[in-house]
Structure formats: structure tokens, C-alpha cells
Write a protein that holds these residues in place. Structure first.
Motif, mmCIF file in Angstrom:
data_model
loop_
_atom_site.group_PDB
_atom_site.id
_atom_site.type_symbol
_atom_site.label_atom_id
_atom_site.label_comp_id
_atom_site.label_asym_id
_atom_site.label_seq_id
_atom_site.Cartn_x
_atom_site.Cartn_y
_atom_site.Cartn_z
ATOM 1 N N ALA A 93 8.058 -5.114 -11.568
ATOM 2 C CA ALA A 93 8.933 -4.117 -10.926
ATOM 3 C C ALA A 93 8.847 -4.210 -9.411
ATOM 4 C CB ALA A 93 8.568 -2.725 -11.401
ATOM 5 N N MET A 94 7.639 -4.335 -8.885
ATOM 6 C CA MET A 94 7.492 -4.420 -7.423
ATOM 7 C C MET A 94 8.052 -5.722 -6.869
ATOM 8 S SD MET A 94 3.771 -2.564 -6.983
ATOM 9 C CE MET A 94 3.664 -2.834 -5.211
ATOM 10 N N THR A 95 7.918 -6.818 -7.621
ATOM 11 C CA THR A 95 8.499 -8.095 -7.180
ATOM 12 C C THR A 95 10.000 -7.942 -7.011
ATOM 13 O OG1 THR A 95 6.755 -9.407 -8.208
ATOM 14 C CG2 THR A 95 8.864 -10.516 -7.819
ATOM 15 N N LYS A 96 10.672 -7.334 -7.978
ATOM 16 C CA LYS A 96 12.132 -7.122 -7.892
ATOM 17 C C LYS A 96 12.469 -6.154 -6.761
ATOM 18 C CE LYS A 96 13.007 -8.124 -12.714
ATOM 19 N NZ LYS A 96 13.375 -7.598 -14.028
ATOM 20 N N TYR A 97 11.673 -5.119 -6.610
ATOM 21 C CA TYR A 97 11.915 -4.123 -5.568
ATOM 22 C C TYR A 97 11.835 -4.714 -4.163
ATOM 23 C CZ TYR A 97 11.067 0.149 -2.816
ATOM 24 O OH TYR A 97 11.132 1.161 -1.884
ATOM 25 N N PHE A 98 10.894 -5.619 -3.951
ATOM 26 C CA PHE A 98 10.693 -6.207 -2.614
ATOM 27 C C PHE A 98 11.679 -7.329 -2.298
ATOM 28 C CE2 PHE A 98 6.048 -4.816 -3.091
ATOM 29 C CZ PHE A 98 6.259 -3.635 -2.410
ATOM 30 N N GLN A 99 12.512 -7.740 -3.256
ATOM 31 C CA GLN A 99 13.475 -8.832 -3.005
ATOM 32 C C GLN A 99 14.577 -8.366 -2.080
ATOM 33 O OE1 GLN A 99 14.779 -10.167 -6.866
ATOM 34 N NE2 GLN A 99 12.945 -11.384 -7.126
ATOM 35 N N TYR A 152 0.839 -1.203 0.000
ATOM 36 C CA TYR A 152 0.000 0.000 0.000
ATOM 37 C C TYR A 152 0.873 1.252 0.000
ATOM 38 C CZ TYR A 152 -3.713 3.162 1.708
ATOM 39 O OH TYR A 152 -4.613 4.179 1.875
ATOM 40 N N GLY A 153 1.865 1.263 0.875
ATOM 41 C CA GLY A 153 2.768 2.402 0.974
ATOM 42 C C GLY A 153 3.574 2.637 -0.288
ATOM 43 N N THR A 154 4.016 1.577 -0.928
ATOM 44 C CA THR A 154 4.788 1.708 -2.169
ATOM 45 C C THR A 154 3.937 2.299 -3.285
ATOM 46 O OG1 THR A 154 6.260 -0.112 -1.557
ATOM 47 C CG2 THR A 154 6.121 0.433 -3.906
ATOM 48 N N LEU A 155 2.684 1.876 -3.378
ATOM 49 C CA LEU A 155 1.801 2.392 -4.415
ATOM 50 C C LEU A 155 1.440 3.858 -4.204
ATOM 51 C CD1 LEU A 155 -0.548 -0.692 -4.841
ATOM 52 C CD2 LEU A 155 1.057 0.205 -6.549
ATOM 53 N N LEU A 156 1.589 4.358 -2.956
ATOM 54 C CA LEU A 156 1.187 5.726 -2.646
ATOM 55 C C LEU A 156 2.341 6.672 -2.320
ATOM 56 C CD1 LEU A 156 -1.999 5.088 -0.511
ATOM 57 C CD2 LEU A 156 -1.877 6.023 -2.825
ATOM 58 N N SER A 157 3.558 6.176 -2.321
ATOM 59 C CA SER A 157 4.709 7.001 -1.978
ATOM 60 C C SER A 157 5.475 7.393 -3.245
ATOM 61 C CB SER A 157 5.641 6.229 -1.047
ATOM 62 O OG SER A 157 6.912 6.826 -0.993
ATOM 63 N N SER A 158 5.681 8.675 -3.432
ATOM 64 C CA SER A 158 6.462 9.148 -4.589
ATOM 65 C C SER A 158 7.836 8.493 -4.604
ATOM 66 C CB SER A 158 6.624 10.667 -4.540
ATOM 67 O OG SER A 158 5.385 11.311 -4.573
ATOM 68 N N ALA A 159 8.508 8.495 -3.457
ATOM 69 C CA ALA A 159 9.880 7.966 -3.385
ATOM 70 C C ALA A 159 9.903 6.454 -3.589
ATOM 71 C CB ALA A 159 10.513 8.335 -2.051
ATOM 72 N N ALA A 160 9.028 5.719 -2.909
ATOM 73 C CA ALA A 160 9.042 4.254 -3.006
ATOM 74 C C ALA A 160 8.601 3.795 -4.398
ATOM 75 C CB ALA A 160 8.155 3.640 -1.927
ATOM 76 N N PHE A 161 7.562 4.413 -4.949
ATOM 77 C CA PHE A 161 7.122 4.019 -6.283
ATOM 78 C C PHE A 161 8.221 4.308 -7.301
ATOM 79 C CE2 PHE A 161 5.030 4.199 -10.347
ATOM 80 C CZ PHE A 161 4.173 3.112 -10.310
ATOM 81 N N SER A 162 8.846 5.470 -7.207
ATOM 82 C CA SER A 162 9.951 5.807 -8.106
ATOM 83 C C SER A 162 11.084 4.807 -7.974
ATOM 84 C CB SER A 162 10.467 7.219 -7.810
ATOM 85 O OG SER A 162 9.509 8.190 -8.120
ATOM 86 N N ALA A 163 11.413 4.447 -6.738
ATOM 87 C CA ALA A 163 12.497 3.485 -6.509
ATOM 88 C C ALA A 163 12.152 2.115 -7.077
ATOM 89 C CB ALA A 163 12.813 3.385 -5.026
ATOM 90 N N SER A 164 10.898 1.697 -6.934
ATOM 91 C CA SER A 164 10.516 0.378 -7.436
ATOM 92 C C SER A 164 10.601 0.316 -8.954
ATOM 93 C CB SER A 164 9.116 -0.021 -6.958
ATOM 94 O OG SER A 164 8.102 0.701 -7.617
ATOM 95 N N THR A 165 10.235 1.380 -9.636
ATOM 96 C CA THR A 165 10.313 1.373 -11.093
ATOM 97 C C THR A 165 11.738 1.645 -11.576
ATOM 98 O OG1 THR A 165 9.611 3.691 -11.212
ATOM 99 C CG2 THR A 165 7.899 2.021 -11.420
ATOM 100 N N LYS A 166 12.497 2.419 -10.840
ATOM 101 C CA LYS A 166 13.885 2.723 -11.212
ATOM 102 C C LYS A 166 14.737 1.461 -11.191
ATOM 103 C CE LYS A 166 17.601 5.177 -11.946
ATOM 104 N NZ LYS A 166 17.974 5.413 -13.311
ATOM 105 N N LYS A 167 14.493 0.598 -10.207
ATOM 106 C CA LYS A 167 15.289 -0.620 -10.076
ATOM 107 C C LYS A 167 15.116 -1.532 -11.303
ATOM 108 C CE LYS A 167 16.392 -4.224 -6.764
ATOM 109 N NZ LYS A 167 16.209 -4.728 -5.427
ATOM 110 N N SER A 168 13.939 -1.519 -11.884
ATOM 111 C CA SER A 168 13.660 -2.414 -13.001
ATOM 112 C C SER A 168 13.732 -1.760 -14.367
ATOM 113 C CB SER A 168 12.258 -3.006 -12.834
ATOM 114 O OG SER A 168 12.208 -3.771 -11.669
#
Length: 164
Positions: free
Chosen positions: A158-164, A47-63
Motif C-alpha cells: 500500500a505504501m509503495t503505491k501511495y508514494f508513486q 515516518y510521517g505516513t506511519l504516524l499521520s491519521s490522514a496520510a496512513f488512511s490515504a495510503s491504505t485507501k488508495k490500495s
């Protein structure tokens, strides 16, 4: 078309009502993207990742190196705006149920002006992780396959890779 009337966030300077069209043609035909994803993290983290500018950006940046580290700007309140993937996706948050549901009026920048679809994320604890049941309706005709692939690649993979 269905019209959604949304009040701008209370902290905004103006209190004008705004009108945005939701493309309902495909919805009426029963054309819906329905996807499910599971992550090995708590619902609050998804929930937090989908709503956080920083976390969402980080999750997509990683992939996806094509987006910048600050590619998402999310005002995580009902009525708040969102801009994802360096402005390619824009929208408004329509509903929030903490750690359970996010509903967005969602559009791609090259869609007809003012046309929004509805993206709904239902989030729940499951098997030591989190299940997201996702539905997307009201997008312009002919885009189901393209959008389905995009959700899988740019969100779930992207989120699967981010949460690893």
C-alpha cells in the motif's frame, strides 16, 4: 506474559497507570515476523505516513477500497493510541525516535482481551530512499503467516503505491 506499564499522555485528564499484557509465548519460542521494505522517498515521509491519521488512511485507501478515507486515528505521541483499518487494529505508541524508529503495542480486535504484540519499525536512509526494517513479536500462536501477508499487503504494498 510480560506487563507493560504505560502512563497516559500528559495532556490526558487522568494520570492513572494502565496495564496491558504482551503475549510473550511466541516471542519466547523465537517466532518473529521480520520484513524489510524500501521506498523511494525520504525517511521523514515514511515516518510521517506511519504516524499521520490522514496520510496512513490515504495510503491504505488508495490500495484497499474496503477501508474508509478516515480509517486511521493515530495520536502520534509516546503513550498515544492508534486505531487502524476502521478499528480492526488498535494499540499504543511505546517509543518514537523522529524519522528513525516507531515501536507500538499492537493488537487485532479479535485477539483475547488486553493481549498486545510489539511492532517495531526501524527507518533509515538508503540508496536515495528509505529502508524500513520491521519486526513483529508476541502475537498469538498460529498467526505468523496470516500476519506476515497482512503486513506485506496492507503496509508495504500500500505504501509503495501511495508514494508513486
Amino acid at each position: 506474559m510480560i506487563f507493560i506499564f504505560m502512563q497516559t499522555p500528559a495532556r490526558a485528564q487522568t494520570k492513572n497507570m494502565m496495564t496491558e499484557k504482551v503475549n510473550n509465548a511466541d516471542s519466547a519460542k523465537g517466532i518473529t515476523i521480520h520484513q524489510s521494505a524500501w521506498f523511494k522517498v525520504a525517511p521523514s515521509r515514511v515516518y510521517g505516513t506511519l504516524l499521520s491519521s490522514a496520510a496512513f488512511s490515504a495510503s491504505t485507501k488508495k490500495s484497499f477500497d474496503m477501508f474508509t478515507a478516515s480509517s486511521a486515528k493515530i495520536d502520534s505521541v509516546v503513550g498515544g493510541t492508534l486505531s487502524l483499518f476502521d478499528g480492526h487494529i488498535t494499540g499504543r505508541i511505546l517509543e518514537l525516535v523522529p524519522d528513525q524508529r516507531i515501536v507500538e503495542a499492537w493488537r487485532v480486535v479479535d485477539w483475547p482481551a488486553g493481549v498486545y504484540s510489539i511492532a517495531r519499525f526501524d527507518i533509515s536512509a538508503e540508496s536515495g530512499g528509505t529502508r524500513v526494517i520491521f519486526e513483529h513479536v508476541g502475537f498469538p500462536e498460529g498467526l505468523k503467516e496470516h500476519l506476515s501477508i497482512g503486513w506485506q499487503q496492507h503496509y508495504w504494498d500500500a505504501m509503495t503505491k501511495y508514494f508513486q
